[in-house]
Design a protein around this motif. Structure first.
Motif, PDB file in Angstrom:
ATOM      1  N   PRO A 187       1.026  -1.227   0.139  1.00 50.42           N
ATOM      2  CA  PRO A 187      -0.011   0.045   0.126  1.00 50.42           C
ATOM      3  C   PRO A 187       0.831   1.373  -0.055  1.00 50.42           C
ATOM      4  N   ALA A 188       2.067   1.089   0.487  1.00 50.98           N
ATOM      5  CA  ALA A 188       2.871   2.494   0.471  1.00 50.98           C
ATOM      6  C   ALA A 188       3.384   3.073  -0.764  1.00 50.98           C
ATOM      7  N   THR A 189       3.115   2.267  -1.936  1.00 49.12           N
ATOM      8  CA  THR A 189       3.244   2.740  -3.399  1.00 49.12           C
ATOM      9  C   THR A 189       2.071   3.654  -3.728  1.00 49.12           C
ATOM     10  N   TRP A 190       0.988   3.733  -2.985  1.00 51.37           N
ATOM     11  CA  TRP A 190      -0.320   4.500  -3.430  1.00 51.37           C
ATOM     12  C   TRP A 190      -0.237   5.695  -2.558  1.00 51.37           C
ATOM     13  N   LEU A 191       0.756   6.026  -1.810  1.00 52.62           N
ATOM     14  CA  LEU A 191       0.848   7.209  -1.177  1.00 52.62           C
ATOM     15  C   LEU A 191       1.119   8.402  -2.141  1.00 52.62           C
ATOM     16  N   GLY A 213       5.324  -3.100   3.642  1.00 51.86           N
ATOM     17  CA  GLY A 213       5.763  -4.291   3.691  1.00 51.86           C
ATOM     18  C   GLY A 213       4.707  -5.350   3.798  1.00 51.86           C
ATOM     19  N   ARG A 214       3.502  -4.799   4.121  1.00 48.46           N
ATOM     20  CA  ARG A 214       2.245  -5.771   4.283  1.00 48.46           C
ATOM     21  C   ARG A 214       1.117  -5.285   3.296  1.00 48.46           C
ATOM     22  N   PRO A 215       0.380  -6.526   3.017  1.00 48.13           N
ATOM     23  CA  PRO A 215      -0.729  -6.212   2.147  1.00 48.13           C
ATOM     24  C   PRO A 215      -1.730  -5.437   2.464  1.00 48.13           C
ATOM     25  N   GLY A 216      -2.421  -4.825   1.574  1.00 47.90           N
ATOM     26  CA  GLY A 216      -3.669  -3.762   2.023  1.00 47.90           C
ATOM     27  C   GLY A 216      -4.668  -3.557   0.899  1.00 47.90           C
TER      28      GLY A 216
END
Length: 125
Positions: A45-49, A82-85
């Motif tokens: 999910p961090a790539t969606w920030l 590093g976790r799915p979301g």
């Protein structure tokens, strides 16, 4: 991370006291179910920030909590890197245009949101 609670009318993002403090939120985040336009599963999910953190907490490669402001609107973010979301696009919500959340239960949430018969009343995801 966060606990997601879904009933027939809304999605609640239940934050712990520490998460509320780091996200600069006074309480849990409530989203009316009819404002949920789209849900997308993601491995990171961090790539969606998008945009800038204001207010909130961001520790690179660890955690991101709070509101991210951009030209597309405000996003509420509650992720452990590093976790799915899931990424949930909202239409017509008074506060946020998108939610970016870490959860192991993204597939179950997606299935529950697509139920039209109301069988998922008070489902904890």
């Amino acid at each position: 991370m966060t606990t997601l609670l879904l009933d027939q009318s809304r999605l609640e993002i239940a934050l712990t006291r520490t998460e509320r403090l780091l996200a600069f939120q006074r309480g849990n985040v409530w989203i009316e179910r009819e404002t949920i336009a789209r849900l997308q599963l993601t491995d990171e999910p961090a790539t969606w920030l998008r945009g800038v953190r204001a207010p909130g907490t961001h520790v690179p490669r660890v955690v991101s909590l709070g509101t991210w402001r951009s030209a597309q609107g405000d996003d509420f973010v509650a992720i452990r890197h590093g976790r799915p979301g899931v990424v949930i696009d909202l239409e017509g919500d008074a506060h946020f245009s998108r939610l970016v959340l870490s959860t192991r239960h993204g597939l179950a949430l997606a299935k529950a949101l697509h139920l039209d018969d109301g069988d998922a009343a008070d489902a904890e995801v």
